[in-house]
Design an enzyme around this catalytic site. Structure first.
Site, PDB file in Angstrom:
ATOM      1  N   ALA A  92       0.872  -1.017  -0.416  1.00 16.17           N
ATOM      2  CA  ALA A  92      -0.070  -0.077  -0.227  1.00 16.17           C
ATOM      3  C   ALA A  92       1.036   0.880   0.145  1.00 16.17           C
ATOM      4  O   ALA A  92       0.618   2.528  -0.092  1.00 16.17           O
ATOM      5  CB  ALA A  92      -0.418   0.234   1.518  1.00 16.17           C
ATOM      6  N   LYS A 101      -6.756   6.310 -11.891  1.00 13.40           N
ATOM      7  CA  LYS A 101      -6.425   6.957 -12.474  1.00 13.40           C
ATOM      8  C   LYS A 101      -4.520   6.009 -13.290  1.00 13.40           C
ATOM      9  O   LYS A 101      -4.277   6.482 -14.161  1.00 13.40           O
ATOM     10  CB  LYS A 101      -5.068   8.099 -11.361  1.00 13.40           C
ATOM     11  CG  LYS A 101      -6.309   9.087 -10.579  1.00 13.40           C
ATOM     12  CD  LYS A 101      -5.965  10.117  -9.587  1.00 13.40           C
ATOM     13  CE  LYS A 101      -6.681  11.356  -9.134  1.00 13.40           C
ATOM     14  NZ  LYS A 101      -7.850  10.385  -8.192  1.00 13.40           N
TER      15      LYS A 101
HETATM   16  N1  NAP Z   1      -6.042   7.113  -1.048  1.00 11.48           N
HETATM   17  C1  NAP Z   1      -7.116   6.879  -2.579  1.00 11.48           C
HETATM   18  O1  NAP Z   1      -8.236   7.601  -2.624  1.00 11.48           O
HETATM   19  C2  NAP Z   1      -6.850   5.749  -3.158  1.00 11.48           C
HETATM   20  C3  NAP Z   1      -7.856   5.552  -4.111  1.00 11.48           C
HETATM   21  C4  NAP Z   1      -6.960   4.090  -5.468  1.00 11.48           C
HETATM   22  C5  NAP Z   1      -6.310   3.650  -4.859  1.00 11.48           C
HETATM   23  N2  NAP Z   1      -4.915   4.287  -3.390  1.00 11.48           N
HETATM   24  C6  NAP Z   1      -3.846   3.295  -3.046  1.00 11.48           C
HETATM   25  O2  NAP Z   1      -3.987   2.361  -1.931  1.00 11.48           O
HETATM   26  C7  NAP Z   1      -3.043   2.749  -1.596  1.00 11.48           C
HETATM   27  C8  NAP Z   1      -2.843   3.318  -0.343  1.00 11.48           C
HETATM   28  O3  NAP Z   1      -3.054   4.492   0.181  1.00 11.48           O
HETATM   29  P1  NAP Z   1      -3.413   5.566   1.609  1.00 11.48           P
HETATM   30  O4  NAP Z   1      -4.401   6.402   1.169  1.00 11.48           O
HETATM   31  O5  NAP Z   1      -4.044   4.770   2.108  1.00 11.48           O
HETATM   32  O6  NAP Z   1      -2.147   6.908   1.297  1.00 11.48           O
HETATM   33  P2  NAP Z   1      -1.908   7.621   2.469  1.00 11.48           P
HETATM   34  O7  NAP Z   1      -2.752   7.075   3.747  1.00 11.48           O
HETATM   35  O8  NAP Z   1      -0.979   8.291   1.705  1.00 11.48           O
HETATM   36  O9  NAP Z   1      -0.200   6.486   2.849  1.00 11.48           O
HETATM   37  C9  NAP Z   1       0.656   5.957   2.308  1.00 11.48           C
HETATM   38  C10 NAP Z   1       1.932   5.110   2.817  1.00 11.48           C
HETATM   39  O10 NAP Z   1       2.529   4.296   2.680  1.00 11.48           O
HETATM   40  C11 NAP Z   1       3.559   5.371   3.280  1.00 11.48           C
HETATM   41  N3  NAP Z   1       5.062   5.434   2.219  1.00 11.48           N
HETATM   42  C12 NAP Z   1       4.485   5.952   1.318  1.00 11.48           C
HETATM   43  N4  NAP Z   1       5.868   6.105   1.143  1.00 11.48           N
HETATM   44  C13 NAP Z   1       6.709   5.628   1.593  1.00 11.48           C
HETATM   45  C14 NAP Z   1       8.400   4.812   1.346  1.00 11.48           C
HETATM   46  N5  NAP Z   1       9.052   5.798   0.457  1.00 11.48           N
HETATM   47  N6  NAP Z   1       8.640   3.627   1.833  1.00 11.48           N
HETATM   48  C15 NAP Z   1       7.867   3.313   2.563  1.00 11.48           C
HETATM   49  N7  NAP Z   1       6.346   3.478   2.821  1.00 11.48           N
HETATM   50  C16 NAP Z   1       6.250   5.006   2.173  1.00 11.48           C
HETATM   51  C17 NAP Z   1       3.113   6.259   4.465  1.00 11.48           C
HETATM   52  O11 NAP Z   1       4.034   6.126   5.170  1.00 11.48           O
HETATM   53  P3  NAP Z   1       5.952   7.140   5.443  1.00 11.48           P
HETATM   54  O12 NAP Z   1       5.554   8.692   4.646  1.00 11.48           O
HETATM   55  O13 NAP Z   1       5.861   7.649   6.905  1.00 11.48           O
HETATM   56  O14 NAP Z   1       6.543   6.154   4.790  1.00 11.48           O
HETATM   57  C18 NAP Z   1       2.233   5.454   4.416  1.00 11.48           C
HETATM   58  O15 NAP Z   1       2.159   4.365   5.230  1.00 11.48           O
HETATM   59  C19 NAP Z   1      -1.585   3.888  -2.365  1.00 11.48           C
HETATM   60  O16 NAP Z   1      -0.993   2.785  -3.295  1.00 11.48           O
HETATM   61  C20 NAP Z   1      -3.230   4.386  -3.133  1.00 11.48           C
HETATM   62  O17 NAP Z   1      -2.078   4.219  -4.425  1.00 11.48           O
HETATM   63  C21 NAP Z   1      -5.395   5.439  -2.302  1.00 11.48           C
END
Ligand code: NAP
Length: 333
Positions: free
Chosen positions: A81, A127
């Protein structure tokens, strides 16, 4: 299926990761749950809330292959994720997104294969379907890497699949907290990019549930797309603040008017099931013709029409203003 198993969640401190782990701990007794992410503060705060003995917190970056390798020792299932996901930020910082979303995916795959992980689900986004922005393009590359990884795994048992869905109601950095903040600050109007704009809409619970089921459904190589409703952005604004007028601000860099989950060109690779679509791989793995029409849960799928597209504006299922308000009682400040 997760009882007694060890599960690794990259991006475990994010919106999805936290909800996934909360539901995992409510429904199952996992042996070990590894949260892998960079920021120590988010992990520290999560540790206060998730203090079950099975919880493990690994500081690390998905760009760091060696650290992923260590974190995945003894792991049965991986949910990937971790991602950078802010569309305008990607336009300004493309190489950072490529390093995390593309190179990170490659590292997850290598670590999973090396550690004999059974199943990996990578999260994708609408996207990534016919992408027009850098974020979407990196997620499409990531999807392709995970699909092709089933071939790299060869005789290894590791199987990889992708879950693709649309906007998560209320997730970090999304429109709901943005509108909530404006409303709490006493805004006199809400910014609307375009009155025609539509989006797919999914709750975190639904997303988590769908990912969990996908582990049971997968053979390897599928892109699973849940059937979810659409919303009109003007209806969301209306549901959150019926009394506030709307101010048109225009579409942002890299944004689409409507989102897409199954592009027309993927129709011939798409099967329809009761609650989801499965885009099957266009390549064969290890020269074997797999039959994806019967999934691991015994569900039967059938081919969609050649002209099929799954788009947020032509989706037959739209939420009304009342349904949006009722479904997301938490969208009010
Ligand atoms: N939110 C939406 O509306 C949505 C919709 C469709 C798909 N998605 C997908 O669902 C997934 C999860 O989204 P989310 O909404 O949970 O995102 P989020 O709340 O922004 O969380 C992202 C997570 O990834 C970690 N992260 C970021 N860069 C990293 C790195 N280089 N190494 C290790 N950890 C890293 C962050 O922690 P740190 O910053 O502490 O590393 C955080 O724990 C993503 O793949 C996103 O593309 C999201």
């Amino acid at each position: 299926m997760f009882n007694g198993k060890s599960i690794f969640i990259s991006g475990g401190t994010g919106s999805f990761g936290r909800k996934f782990i909360r539901i995992l701990l409510e429904r199952y007794q996992p042996k070990r749950v590894v949260v892998f992410s960079r920021d120590e503060l988010k992990q520290y705060e999560m540790q206060q809330e998730f203090n079950e003995p099975c919880m493990r917190f690994f500081l690390g970056d998905v760009r760091d292959a060696e650290r992923l390798h260590q974190g995945m020792r003894g792991i049965d299932y991986v949910v990937h994720a971790a991602a950078l996901k802010h569309v305008p930020a990607a336009e300004y910082n493309p190489t950072e997104f490529i390093r995390t979303n593309v190179n990170g995916a490659e590292n997850i795959i290598a670590a999973a294969i090396a550690n004999g992980v059974k199943g990996v689900i990578a999260l994708s986004t609408d996207k990534a379907a016919s992408p027009i922005n850098l974020y979407g393009a990196t997620k499409l590359l990531s999807d392709k890497l995970f699909v092709a990884a089933n071939n790299i795994a060869g005789d290894q048992a590791t199987r990889f699949a992708v879950v693709r869905y649309g906007n998560v109601a209320g997730s970090r950095g999304s429109i709901v907290p943005f509108f909530n903040k404006l409303i709490a600050q006493g805004a006199s109007e809400l910014p609307i990019t375009d009155v025609r704009m539509t989006r797919f809409w999914i709750t975190l619970e639904h997303g988590v549930d769908f990912v969990m089921k996908s582990f049971a459904r997968m053979q390897g190589g599928e892109v699973f797309v849940p059937k979810i409703p659409s919303i009109r952005i003007v209806d969301l604004a209306q549901a959150m603040a019926a009394d506030l007028p709307h101010k048109l601000v225009g579409i942002r860099p890299g944004e689409k008017l409507h989102e897409l989950m199954v592009p027309l060109d993927d129709a011939r690779m798409t099967l329809e099931f009761a609650d989801h679509y499965t885009i099957v791989p266009s390549i064969r793995f290890n020269n074997v013709d797999a039959d994806f029409s019967l999934d691991g849960l015994g569900e039967q799928g059938r081919a969609v029409a050649d002209e099929f597209e799954y788009r947020s504006d032509t989706n037959p299922h739209f939420l009304t203003v009342e349904q949006i308000a009722a479904l997301h009682a938490d969208i009010k400040p």
